[in-house]
Design an enzyme around this catalytic site. Structure first.
Site, PDB file in Angstrom:
ATOM      1  N   ARG A  53       0.870  -1.186   0.000  1.00 53.73           N
ATOM      2  CA  ARG A  53       0.000   0.000   0.000  1.00 53.73           C
ATOM      3  C   ARG A  53       0.900   1.226   0.000  1.00 53.73           C
ATOM      4  NH1 ARG A  53       2.332   1.841   3.757  1.00 53.73           N
ATOM      5  NH2 ARG A  53       0.757   3.451   3.836  1.00 53.73           N
ATOM      6  N   GLY A  54       0.288   2.422  -0.110  1.00 52.68           N
ATOM      7  CA  GLY A  54       1.083   3.630  -0.280  1.00 52.68           C
ATOM      8  C   GLY A  54       1.267   3.872  -1.775  1.00 52.68           C
ATOM      9  N   ARG A  94      -6.992  -0.524  -7.081  1.00 49.88           N
ATOM     10  CA  ARG A  94      -7.368   0.533  -6.129  1.00 49.88           C
ATOM     11  C   ARG A  94      -7.533   1.833  -6.927  1.00 49.88           C
ATOM     12  NH1 ARG A  94      -4.208   1.092  -0.587  1.00 49.88           N
ATOM     13  NH2 ARG A  94      -6.139   2.142   0.014  1.00 49.88           N
ATOM     14  N   GLN A 207      -2.316   2.348   9.799  1.00 52.81           N
ATOM     15  CA  GLN A 207      -1.013   2.429   9.128  1.00 52.81           C
ATOM     16  C   GLN A 207      -0.020   3.252   9.956  1.00 52.81           C
ATOM     17  OE1 GLN A 207      -3.951   2.814   7.697  1.00 52.81           O
ATOM     18  NE2 GLN A 207      -3.945   2.329   5.521  1.00 52.81           N
ATOM     19  N   ASP A 248      -1.902  10.586  -2.297  1.00 52.29           N
ATOM     20  CA  ASP A 248      -2.184   9.546  -3.300  1.00 52.29           C
ATOM     21  C   ASP A 248      -2.471  10.130  -4.673  1.00 52.29           C
ATOM     22  OD1 ASP A 248      -2.784   8.144  -0.621  1.00 52.29           O
ATOM     23  OD2 ASP A 248      -2.673   6.546  -2.109  1.00 52.29           O
ATOM     24  N   LYS A 259      -4.865   9.945   2.931  1.00 55.64           N
ATOM     25  CA  LYS A 259      -5.621   9.102   3.869  1.00 55.64           C
ATOM     26  C   LYS A 259      -6.690   9.906   4.612  1.00 55.64           C
ATOM     27  CE  LYS A 259      -5.372   5.588   4.288  1.00 55.64           C
ATOM     28  NZ  LYS A 259      -6.298   4.681   3.569  1.00 55.64           N
TER      29      LYS A 259
END
Ligand code: MRU
Length: 367
Positions: A53-54, A94, A207, A248, A259
């Site tokens: 992720r990230g 995603r 996270q 993102d 986030k």
């Protein structure tokens, strides 16, 4: 980055180049587990289920996903439709991080020029590896450009501890090395600047307390985990000198998707006149979008991620229900911070204002 004395990246190829190796981030901080991805389906599942992720790491996994498509391609001539459909599947794993689309399309463009399957394998591998090295270089530069911001605060405070607040994990675990938001933090720490990081726990998947706390701890950086709602209070008390977060997807006009909860931190920082910086490689800009609030797709994830919490008990991972079994839950994974709340961007080309003019100064070729 070094983990227990060993150099470790978040993604690499196996020695025989038949598998993509990743750290399974769902197991951290309790276990460091490395898993193999051998097919496009496995790459998609790793992105979707957040083993990786990230934004930059999702992009890197997508790039190697196209390599896996090449490795597993039908042995005769490969139709364009094969590449296009495999890449569409990867890109839809995603929706919010634009790095995924960017990286997959970069490798797709390279392989589409070559029709012979054996050559496609090496072209996809080389292009994916080049993207990954490029991202590592960009994150290193973000650290170099962000360091003076922390250094200046340290000088102003005459060497007293600089308190940085960060949200989610925009560290090396979210990238390949260095991180984005953490790159200036590691650079400052390595220079001997006294600093401390407030780590938002980042519900629902934590996270912050699982990943950011783990990697800061491994590097020796002082940090304290706080609840997601504590930042405003700490800012009012004068206990936060600077906020640095990742992103993102960022529009060319300066709006920032990150986030869920980032927006509230930006509002609190504005109210308390605390600088709010967003660190990003240029692969996280979406040059096509103008209005982030209206146009950036916000991922909605399984509500069970809110309704249950996972942790370690009796030496094994346990998942427990933490709300009434019949209550509904809605799991928005990202929000958008409008450009007016952002003090500046820390990029591989330097620092700029979160305005079209500021961004254009660093990336004129995009305008
Ligand atoms: O849902 P996640 O864990 O993929 O979200 C990650 C973030 O929000 C990061 O801040 C962002 O991707 C920047 S990573 C350098």
């Amino acid at each position: 980055m070094k983990v227990d004395g060993k150099n470790l990246r978040t993604i690499w190829l196996s020695p025989d180049e038949k598998a993509v190796k990743i750290i399974d981030q769902r197991c951290l901080p309790h276990e460091l587990v490395i898993i193999d991805l051998k097919t496009v389906d496995e790459a998609i599942a790793a992105i979707r289920d957040m083993a990786v992720r990230g934004a930059p790491l999702i992009g890197a996994t997508g790039a190697y996903g196209v390599y896996l498509a090449a490795l597993n391609a039908p042995s005769q001539t490969i139709e364009d439709t094969y590449w296009i459909s495999e890449c569409e599947r990867l890109k839809s794993a995603r929706p919010t991080a634009v790095n995924l689309t960017w990286a997959v399309d970069e490798v797709l463009t390279a392989v589409m020029k070559e029709k012979q399957p054996d050559k496609c394998v090496s072209i996809a591998r080389n292009r994916a590896a080049a993207i990954i090295e490029q991202e590592v270089g960009r994150c290193k530069k973000i650290g170099e450009h962000g360091l003076p911001l922390i250094d200046e605060i340290s000088r102003r405070k005459q060497g007293q501890t600089v308190n940085v607040l960060t949200h989610c994990n925009a560290g090396w675990l979210a990238c390949i090395e260095h991180g984005t938001a953490t790159a200036p933090i590691y650079a400052a720490f390595d220079q001997g600047i006294d600093l401390h990081v407030w780590v938002d726990e980042t519900r629902p998947l934590n996270q912050g307390n699982r990943l950011t706390a783990w990697e800061l701890g491994k590097h020796g950086v002082k940090h304290t985990i706080i609840t997601d709602n504590a930042g405003g209070y700490l800012m009012q008390q004068g206990n936060v000198d600077i906020v640095i977060v990742g992103t993102d997807r960022t529009t060319g006009t300066g709006d920032v998707a990150n986030k869920i909860g980032t927006y509230l931190k930006a509002l609190a920082a504005k109210d308390n006149e605390i600088p709010f910086y967003v660190a990003l490689p240029s692969s996280t800009f979406d040059w096509n979008l103008k209005d982030g609030v209206k146009d950036i797709p916000i991922e909605e994830r399984n509500p069970d991620e809110i309704r249950y919490i996972e942790g370690r008990a009796d030496g094994k991972n346990q998942r427990v229900l933490i709300c009434p079994a019949d209550s509904a839950a809605a799991n928005y994974a990202f929000d958008v911070t409008p450009s007016k709340l952002v003090t500046g961007f820390i990029t591989e080309r330097g620092i700029c204002k979160a305005t079209p003019e500021g961004i254009k100064r660093l990336f004129p070729e995009r305008f």
